[in-house]
Design an enzyme around this catalytic site. Structure first.
Site, short mmCIF file in Angstrom:
data_model
loop_
_atom_site.label_atom_id
_atom_site.label_comp_id
_atom_site.label_asym_id
_atom_site.label_seq_id
_atom_site.Cartn_x
_atom_site.Cartn_y
_atom_site.Cartn_z
N GLU A 129 0.84 -1.20 0.00
CA GLU A 129 0.00 0.00 0.00
C GLU A 129 0.87 1.25 0.00
OE1 GLU A 129 -2.89 2.39 3.14
OE2 GLU A 129 -2.89 0.19 3.18
N THR B 39 -4.88 6.28 2.54
CA THR B 39 -5.16 7.67 2.92
C THR B 39 -5.92 8.38 1.80
OG1 THR B 39 -3.00 7.56 4.02
CG2 THR B 39 -4.19 9.64 4.14
N LYS C 289 -10.83 -1.50 7.44
CA LYS C 289 -9.56 -1.19 8.08
C LYS C 289 -9.85 -0.70 9.49
CE LYS C 289 -5.71 2.10 7.80
NZ LYS C 289 -5.02 3.10 6.93
#
Length: 372
Positions: A42, A74, A133
């Site tokens: 990621e 993000t 998440k």
């Protein structure tokens, strides 16, 4: 998309999260990870020039020649979501609920691992995409994740934030599908390869299965299999069959020994195993509960013996309600009113003699021609 990100993450067990100083550093780190046995990585939008880094990393392959699976984390806006997917991102990740990203991912058919911390946020993300998440994970710890896993057994849960590499196994044991690590990974290629190999062999937590985005929203089969009846947790109590029935504590004794069953027809107001009043000898009135008639059959039952406990119609099986004959002045015969009284009771005239002690015999009661 040919790749199935959730299955790759479930097999890899560790998801490196890179926050690099620039795009070149990010690509170099991705190369090192892929050579060590990693396939999914990621990158984050906090890296300067991240779209270019994503495009370059997505063109790489892992040590087995498989295409790299590069996600972008993000991501909190629709613009970043579109840019990441245009650059070749295989999945999107947000640190918290992001409706704009959710809509873009759904429109483009891209997997989206939406972030959340509260059980409600995490459950909502799982309902939509099958994955969530858990961020920041270190605040709740592995026990918090264990509680989430208990109520979300089939979800892809990826705790991220404040987790050191040495703590990864604790989170896997608590039910994590994969663990996001942002720093602290070994820099030595051999040590990094050994870490990925050991985690890939780590057994899956109980109840965890690799989920897919299109699995979300599918209802679980009913207990007992498709189309088959499952165990009933609620519902009415099955009716007891008609006929003689024994109490819950054992078999009913023979008629006349004083045992009265507390289940079956008696609990519904019927004593099917007891003889009716018609079985008594002519001219004699039944005097014991065992010789009582069917309450609903039109015959008035006799009084129970003082202190005798008899079943109470309409109560749960096994319950007994003690009934005592009411105190009355001496010399006045009586029968307690138990159940409905037939409309033509008591009989009058000569036939009442020897049947109903409450009717005075000739010469002992009222004057001839008076009320009986």
């Amino acid at each position: 998309m040919s790749l199935r990100p959730y299955e790759v993450l479930a097999a890899q067990r560790l998801l490196p999260v890179l926050r690099s100083a620039d795009a070149d550093e990010a690509v170099r780190t991705v190369r090192t990870l892929l050579a060590a046995g990693c396939r999914a990585v990621e990158l984050t939008t906090s890296t300067p020039g991240w779209p270019g880094a994503v495009a370059r990393a997505a063109a790489l392959a892992d040590a087995l020649g498989r295409p790299a699976l590069v996600g972008v984390g993000t991501v909190t806006t629709a613009a970043d979501a579109g840019t990441a997917l245009d650059a070749g991102a295989g999945f999107l990740v947000s640190p918290y609920p992001a409706p704009e990203v959710r809509e873009t991912a759904a429109r483009r058919g891209a997997p989206f691992v939406e972030g959340g911390f509260t059980p409600g946020e995490i459950a909502a993300a799982v309902r939509r995409s099958g994955a969530a998440k858990v961020f920041p994970a270190h605040v709740g710890g592995p026990e918090f994740l264990r509680s989430l896993r208990a109520v979300l057994p089939g979800a892809v849960l990826i705790p991220t934030g404040g987790i050191a590499p040495g703590e990864v196994r604790d989170w896997l044991a608590a039910g994590a599908t994969a663990v996001g690590i942002g720093s602290g990974l070994p820099t030595d290629p051999a040590e990094l390869a050994a870490l990925f190999a050991s985690l890939a062999a780590y057994p899956a937590a109980s109840g965890v299965r690799p989920a897919r985005a299109h699995d979300a929203g599918h209802a679980a089969p009913a207990p007992g299999g498709p189309g088959g009846p499952g165990p009933r947790a609620h519902g009415p109590r099955p009716a007891a069959p008609d006929g003689p029935s024994a109490p819950s504590g054992g078999a009913a004794g023979p008629v006349g020994d004083g045992s009265v069953p507390a289940e079956g027809p008696v609990a519904r107001g019927r004593a099917a195993h007891l003889p009716s009043a018609g079985s008594a000898p002519p001219g004699e009135r039944p005097t014991t509960p065992e010789a009582s008639a069917d309450v609903g059959g039109g015959t008035r039952p006799s009084a129970p013996e003082p202190g005798r406990a008899v079943p109470h119609a309409g109560t749960e099986p096994g319950l007994r309600v003690p009934l005592r004959a009411p105190a009355v002045p001496d010399g006045i015969p009586h029968a307690p009113a138990v159940g409905p009284v037939p409309p033509k009771w008591p009989p009058t005239g000569p036939q009442a003699r020897g049947v109903c002690p409450s009717v005075p015999e000739a010469g002992r009661g009222a004057a001839a021609g008076g009320e009986a």
